[in-house]
Design an enzyme around this catalytic site. Structure first.
Site, PDB file in Angstrom:
ATOM      1  N   GLU A  91      57.096  55.578  23.199  1.00 54.37           N
ATOM      2  CA  GLU A  91      56.084  54.524  23.001  1.00 54.37           C
ATOM      3  C   GLU A  91      55.662  53.954  24.346  1.00 54.37           C
ATOM      4  O   GLU A  91      56.387  54.079  25.329  1.00 54.37           O
ATOM      5  CB  GLU A  91      56.701  53.356  22.206  1.00 54.37           C
ATOM      6  CG  GLU A  91      57.224  53.721  20.854  1.00 54.37           C
ATOM      7  CD  GLU A  91      58.163  52.640  20.321  1.00 54.37           C
ATOM      8  OE1 GLU A  91      58.129  51.493  20.803  1.00 54.37           O
ATOM      9  OE2 GLU A  91      58.939  52.970  19.423  1.00 54.37           O
ATOM     10  N   LYS A 111      55.345  51.098  27.030  1.00 56.05           N
ATOM     11  CA  LYS A 111      56.104  49.887  27.352  1.00 56.05           C
ATOM     12  C   LYS A 111      55.081  48.827  27.737  1.00 56.05           C
ATOM     13  O   LYS A 111      54.556  48.821  28.855  1.00 56.05           O
ATOM     14  CB  LYS A 111      57.100  50.148  28.473  1.00 56.05           C
ATOM     15  CG  LYS A 111      57.998  48.947  28.729  1.00 56.05           C
ATOM     16  CD  LYS A 111      59.116  49.313  29.680  1.00 56.05           C
ATOM     17  CE  LYS A 111      60.124  48.191  29.891  1.00 56.05           C
ATOM     18  NZ  LYS A 111      59.593  46.850  29.994  1.00 56.05           N
ATOM     19  N   ASP A 137      53.339  45.606  28.885  1.00 56.78           N
ATOM     20  CA  ASP A 137      53.719  44.608  29.887  1.00 56.78           C
ATOM     21  C   ASP A 137      53.229  43.235  29.425  1.00 56.78           C
ATOM     22  O   ASP A 137      52.181  42.757  29.850  1.00 56.78           O
ATOM     23  CB  ASP A 137      53.079  45.000  31.224  1.00 56.78           C
ATOM     24  CG  ASP A 137      53.747  44.301  32.388  1.00 56.78           C
ATOM     25  OD1 ASP A 137      54.773  43.642  32.172  1.00 56.78           O
ATOM     26  OD2 ASP A 137      53.232  44.423  33.520  1.00 56.78           O
ATOM     27  N   TYR A 157      57.061  46.778  17.739  1.00 56.52           N
ATOM     28  CA  TYR A 157      57.825  48.016  17.918  1.00 56.52           C
ATOM     29  C   TYR A 157      59.202  48.007  17.270  1.00 56.52           C
ATOM     30  O   TYR A 157      59.891  49.000  17.270  1.00 56.52           O
ATOM     31  CB  TYR A 157      57.943  48.403  19.394  1.00 56.52           C
ATOM     32  CG  TYR A 157      58.345  47.255  20.320  1.00 56.52           C
ATOM     33  CD1 TYR A 157      59.620  46.734  20.307  1.00 56.52           C
ATOM     34  CD2 TYR A 157      57.403  46.714  21.198  1.00 56.52           C
ATOM     35  CE1 TYR A 157      59.973  45.688  21.143  1.00 56.52           C
ATOM     36  CE2 TYR A 157      57.753  45.674  22.047  1.00 56.52           C
ATOM     37  CZ  TYR A 157      59.046  45.166  22.006  1.00 56.52           C
ATOM     38  OH  TYR A 157      59.382  44.123  22.827  1.00 56.52           O
ATOM     39  N   LYS A 185      60.109  53.806  33.886  1.00 63.55           N
ATOM     40  CA  LYS A 185      59.232  52.822  34.543  1.00 63.55           C
ATOM     41  C   LYS A 185      58.185  53.484  35.428  1.00 63.55           C
ATOM     42  O   LYS A 185      58.434  54.524  36.031  1.00 63.55           O
ATOM     43  CB  LYS A 185      60.089  51.882  35.402  1.00 63.55           C
ATOM     44  CG  LYS A 185      61.025  51.016  34.578  1.00 63.55           C
ATOM     45  CD  LYS A 185      60.339  49.794  34.039  1.00 63.55           C
ATOM     46  CE  LYS A 185      60.417  48.688  35.079  1.00 63.55           C
ATOM     47  NZ  LYS A 185      60.030  47.391  34.501  1.00 63.55           N
ATOM     48  N   CYS A 197      20.403  45.818  58.723  1.00 60.41           N
ATOM     49  CA  CYS A 197      21.269  46.951  58.384  1.00 60.41           C
ATOM     50  C   CYS A 197      22.401  47.052  59.412  1.00 60.41           C
ATOM     51  O   CYS A 197      22.147  47.078  60.613  1.00 60.41           O
ATOM     52  CB  CYS A 197      20.456  48.238  58.366  1.00 60.41           C
ATOM     53  SG  CYS A 197      21.491  49.698  58.237  1.00 60.41           S
ATOM     54  N   CYS A 220      21.717  50.363  61.628  1.00 62.80           N
ATOM     55  CA  CYS A 220      20.566  50.630  62.491  1.00 62.80           C
ATOM     56  C   CYS A 220      19.783  49.366  62.845  1.00 62.80           C
ATOM     57  O   CYS A 220      18.725  49.456  63.474  1.00 62.80           O
ATOM     58  CB  CYS A 220      19.650  51.658  61.837  1.00 62.80           C
ATOM     59  SG  CYS A 220      18.792  51.012  60.395  1.00 62.80           S
ATOM     60  N   CYS A 273      18.457  49.253  53.134  1.00 64.63           N
ATOM     61  CA  CYS A 273      17.962  49.511  54.485  1.00 64.63           C
ATOM     62  C   CYS A 273      16.765  50.437  54.279  1.00 64.63           C
ATOM     63  O   CYS A 273      16.912  51.529  53.735  1.00 64.63           O
ATOM     64  CB  CYS A 273      19.018  50.215  55.327  1.00 64.63           C
ATOM     65  SG  CYS A 273      18.285  50.889  56.832  1.00 64.63           S
ATOM     66  N   CYS A 311      17.817  55.948  59.317  1.00 63.74           N
ATOM     67  CA  CYS A 311      19.044  55.172  59.551  1.00 63.74           C
ATOM     68  C   CYS A 311      20.244  56.127  59.591  1.00 63.74           C
ATOM     69  O   CYS A 311      20.436  56.925  58.671  1.00 63.74           O
ATOM     70  CB  CYS A 311      19.229  54.152  58.419  1.00 63.74           C
ATOM     71  SG  CYS A 311      20.865  53.390  58.407  1.00 63.74           S
TER      72      CYS A 311
HETATM   73  S1  IVH Z   1      62.384  48.173  22.565  1.00 65.54           S
HETATM   74  C1  IVH Z   1      65.822  48.013  21.231  1.00 65.54           C
HETATM   75  N1  IVH Z   1      59.924  49.002  22.871  1.00 65.54           N
HETATM   76  O1  IVH Z   1      60.404  45.663  27.466  1.00 65.54           O
HETATM   77  C2  IVH Z   1      65.387  47.707  22.571  1.00 65.54           C
HETATM   78  N2  IVH Z   1      60.668  47.174  24.199  1.00 65.54           N
HETATM   79  O2  IVH Z   1      62.259  45.761  29.708  1.00 65.54           O
HETATM   80  C3  IVH Z   1      64.476  46.563  22.617  1.00 65.54           C
HETATM   81  N3  IVH Z   1      58.953  46.222  25.668  1.00 65.54           N
HETATM   82  O3  IVH Z   1      62.733  43.419  26.167  1.00 65.54           O
HETATM   83  C4  IVH Z   1      63.206  46.802  23.251  1.00 65.54           C
HETATM   84  N4  IVH Z   1      57.339  47.584  25.072  1.00 65.54           N
HETATM   85  O4  IVH Z   1      60.209  43.019  25.712  1.00 65.54           O
HETATM   86  C5  IVH Z   1      60.868  48.127  23.274  1.00 65.54           C
HETATM   87  N5  IVH Z   1      57.760  49.802  23.009  1.00 65.54           N
HETATM   88  C6  IVH Z   1      58.694  48.928  23.410  1.00 65.54           C
HETATM   89  C7  IVH Z   1      58.437  47.934  24.376  1.00 65.54           C
HETATM   90  C8  IVH Z   1      59.461  47.067  24.745  1.00 65.54           C
HETATM   91  C9  IVH Z   1      57.659  46.553  25.831  1.00 65.54           C
HETATM   92  C10 IVH Z   1      59.644  45.138  26.407  1.00 65.54           C
HETATM   93  C11 IVH Z   1      60.593  44.330  25.577  1.00 65.54           C
HETATM   94  C12 IVH Z   1      61.939  44.537  26.232  1.00 65.54           C
HETATM   95  C13 IVH Z   1      61.540  44.854  27.625  1.00 65.54           C
HETATM   96  C14 IVH Z   1      62.634  45.568  28.366  1.00 65.54           C
END
Ligand code: IVH
Length: 686
Positions: free
Chosen positions: A129, A131, A133, A241, A332, A426, A429, A444, A449
């Site tokens: 999935e 991650k 932010d 998630y 990451k 310009c 030139c 210009c 030029c």
């Molecule tokens: S699972 C069971 N899935 O990232 C483990 N976390 O750096 C719990 N986060 O605390 C987290 N996307 O806040 C999970 N697809 C995703 C996520 C995700 C973002 C965050 C979450 C977690 C942090 C860890």
């Protein structure tokens, strides 16, 4: 007297109102779901507003019909002081990180050590999935109704920000479907898109408020507003998630099934999720995500999360130190957003003379590369963002996307920052710059030029044009500085000894370049035409023109009408091409190129031998031997075009038996009329 007989009508009315309220709620919920979760709005905004107002009025007239999960009840009252704490059903876990593929492999090995060889594959591999932010939240649903929304806090309990969570339109107040667990926590991430973040910060700059440093901070900050109407005004989104039941288990047999369950309940789930048998596939997915997918998302991710799919295997693996699961890991990515100093704003002169400002930045690592420049597009954008030389600026670069400055951090100003204005002369030139009409660009106007010439030559040598291998920007710059090249034709006079005499040219690279230039002489007319940089003539128009006219000579002699007769070429391009060939400087350049042996023809042009080149022909009546489609093919093969109606542009009309109105029109306009036999002759003449 009982209550019913005292208020007979109100009771009937009340029933009708209750039914109407239920219907409106259902329709509004559906519309919100389509709009915010599916991203596929189905109801018109006006209809939504109208129904929303009707529901508000009914709820005001019949307070007994009010319900906290009504679509009208997203924005509630002020939270009095600090937020209450709320204990999570189970600890909110964190994730271990992998910063390389080998750390992903080590993750798999650590699982294999516990569960045994082949256990992961047998249990259905991994779910991967995004991650997200953002800020982690836990949403409590009781029998499908949202009752609490809390921040992560210390993982055991967080702040009760329910009234703010309720304002996030994609979070359902009521889950879709039926048979919801009596109590459950759905966990996920509240976040802000880059565009929402940018708009929010622009408004804050305009209001003289401090800007947010990044979308994550602004999402987290938005959740902690004491006034929910402030949170409601923030462009927050949510992706779920995980889901936890009171006994600590999850309501599905696998992570993949869980995501589908969440989706079915109307919870938004992040895109790009995937299912893999091996960790190597998951690593490849993460690589593509970082280098391609990430740039297209429009919101920040800081990696991909790889989870063992099977819940039973998850349970067997368990949790490390009550903090991180052994069955999941975050791969990451390099940060795609950074803050750096805008050292100064400089201006580039394009080949058409457009002045484009760009930022010179203190080098900063973002999106996996070191960034030192960013385009600023035009003066309006700089003014709009109020960017000043010396500002600290926020920069995004996702995947392969070019770096983009979101805006300045005005609260970090020292007072030494300098406002910027488009130069009035310009920078290359010294010619006074000009603006045309309401075009935002500044130009210009000097066709000689050196800045314009340089960009023009870079375009000429470029991949889609003459494709001269090794003739890079820096080399063209060097050749111009050495006075060897002033225009495109000069390129073909360069000799190897001349290059070797320049710095940075070894014999071998000099020979290679001279050879590359020599072979560029063979490029077809279409590439040369594109390379000449005629206004409005992109590579497609160049191909159309080259294919239809076949030679530079035919193009030079073409009238604006003949040019516009080419299918796909409009009046603007036709006029521009005609103007180009009417300009003595341009024709002199074309002649000089011809003298240097460049190919001035197109190999597969329809006009190679086409005798009806540029002719616009109308067919009418039935011809003695040719069907209409045969006649059309004959004309087109000879370079002509068939039009449906007679006009002053018509070259001639081919009339057969029972020709009607078109023949009369041709006579009226004095247009030549011929028969089939004459057409056959004209189409065949070489
Ligand atoms: S699972 C069971 N899935 O990232 C483990 N976390 O750096 C719990 N986060 O605390 C987290 N996307 O806040 C999970 N697809 C995703 C996520 C995700 C973002 C965050 C979450 C977690 C942090 C860890």
């Amino acid at each position: 007297m009982n209550a019913a007989s005292r208020f007979p009508t109100q009771s009937n009315e009340g029933n009708a109102a209750a039914a109407r309220v239920a219907l409106l709620r259902q329709q509004l919920e559906q519309a919100q779901y389509e709009y915010y979760v599916l991203d596929q709005p189905a109801m018109a905004d006006s209809a939504y507003d109208e129904q929303f107002r009707e529901l508000q009025q009914l709820e005001a007239s019949y307070p007994e019909l009010s319900r906290p999960d009504s679509p009208t009840m997203r924005v509630g009252a002020l939270v009095q002081s600090a937020f209450q704490t709320h204990r999570h059903l189970a600890r909110m876990l964190s994730l271990d990180n992998a910063f390389s593929d080998s750390e992903l492999v080590a993750f798999e090995e650590s699982i294999t050590r516990i569960a045994g060889e082949g256990a992961i594959k047998q249990a259905g591999g991994y779910t991967a999935e995004l991650k997200i932010d953002g800020a982690a939240v836990a949403l409590t649903y009781e029998n499908g109704h949202l009752t609490f929304g809390t921040t992560r806090g210390d993982g055991t309990s967080g702040e009760d920000v329910t009234s703010n969570i309720r304002t996030i339109p994609s979070i359902p107040l009521r889950l879709r479907g039926a048979a919801h667990p009596p109590v459950m926590e759905i966990r996920g991430e509240v976040f802000m898109t880059f565009s929402g973040f940018e708009v929010l910060n622009e408004a804050r700059v305009a209001a003289g408020e401090a800007v947010f440093v990044n979308p994550r901070n602004s999402a987290a900050g938005s959740l902690r507003q004491l006034d929910p109407s402030l949170t409601a005004a923030r462009p927050l989104k949510f992706f779920g998630y995980s889901a936890i039941l009171p006994n600590g288990t999850t309501p599905a047999a696998s992570q993949w099934a869980l995501l589908e369950l969440l989706q079915g309940w109307g919870i938004p789930v992040a895109p790009h999720r995937a299912h893999f048998a091996t960790i190597a596939e998951a690593a490849a997915w993460a690589y593509t995500l970082e280098h391609e997918g990430r740039a297209t998302l429009g919101f920040g991710i800081d990696g991909g999360v790889v989870k063992v799919n099977d819940v039973r295997l998850q349970e067997e693996l368990g949790v490390r130190n009550d903090r991180t699961p052994r069955w999941a890991i975050a791969r990451k990515f390099a940060p795609d957003m950074a803050v750096t100093k805008l050292e100064r704003i400089e201006v580039n002169v394009g080949r058409t003379g457009v002045l484009t400002p760009y930022a010179v930045l203190a080098p900063v690592e973002v999106g996996g590369a070191t960034v030192t420049f960013a385009s600023l597009h035009n003066a309006d954008q700089i003014a709009h963002k109020d960017l000043r030389a010396g500002d600290m600026v926020q920069l995004v670069r996702a995947g392969d996307v070019i770096p983009y400055i979101l805006g300045p951090l005005p609260e970090q100003r020292t007072g030494a920052e300098i406002r910027w204005e488009m130069p009035t002369i310009c920078p290359r030139c010294d010619t006074p710059t000009v603006k045309y009409g309401d075009d935002v660009a500044t130009y210009c106007p000097n066709v000689m030029c050196p800045g314009r010439l340089l960009e023009g030559l870079v375009h000429f040598a470029g991949r889609e044009a003459m494709n001269i291998d090794g003739l890079s920007y820096a080399r063209i710059q060097g050749l111009m500085e050495a006075n060897l090249v002033h225009d495109a034709a000069d390129i073909f006079d360069i000799t190897s000894p001349q290059l070797v005499a320049l710095e940075r040219f070894a014999q071998k690279s000099a020979d290679n370049l001279v050879e590359a230039i020599a072979s560029a002489r063979e490029r077809p007319l279409s590439r040369l035409l594109f390379g000449l940089g005629i206004r409005h003539v992109g590579s497609q128009a160049a191909q159309l023109l080259a294919r239809n006219f076949g030679s530079m000579k035919a193009l030079r002699e073409a009238s604006p009408e003949a040019l516009a007769n080419v299918r796909g070429i409009g009046d603007i391009i036709a006029t521009s091409v005609f103007d180009f060939f009417s300009n003595p400087t341009a024709t002199r350049l074309v002649e000089r190129l011809e003298e240097r042996g460049l190919t001035m023809t197109e190999p597969n042009s329809i006009s190679s031998g086409g005798s009806l080149q540029g002719a616009l022909i109308v067919l009418t009546g039935s011809l003695p031997t040719l069907s209409r489609s045969e006649a059309t093919a004959l004309i087109e093969d000879a370079g002509g075009r068939v039009a449906s109606g007679v006009s002053r542009k018509t070259t001639f009309v081919v009339a057969g038996d029972e020709a009607g109105g078109k023949l009369d029109k041709a006579r009226e306009l004095g247009i030549e009329v011929i028969g089939e036999s004459e057409l056959l002759i004209r189409a065949a003449v070489q």
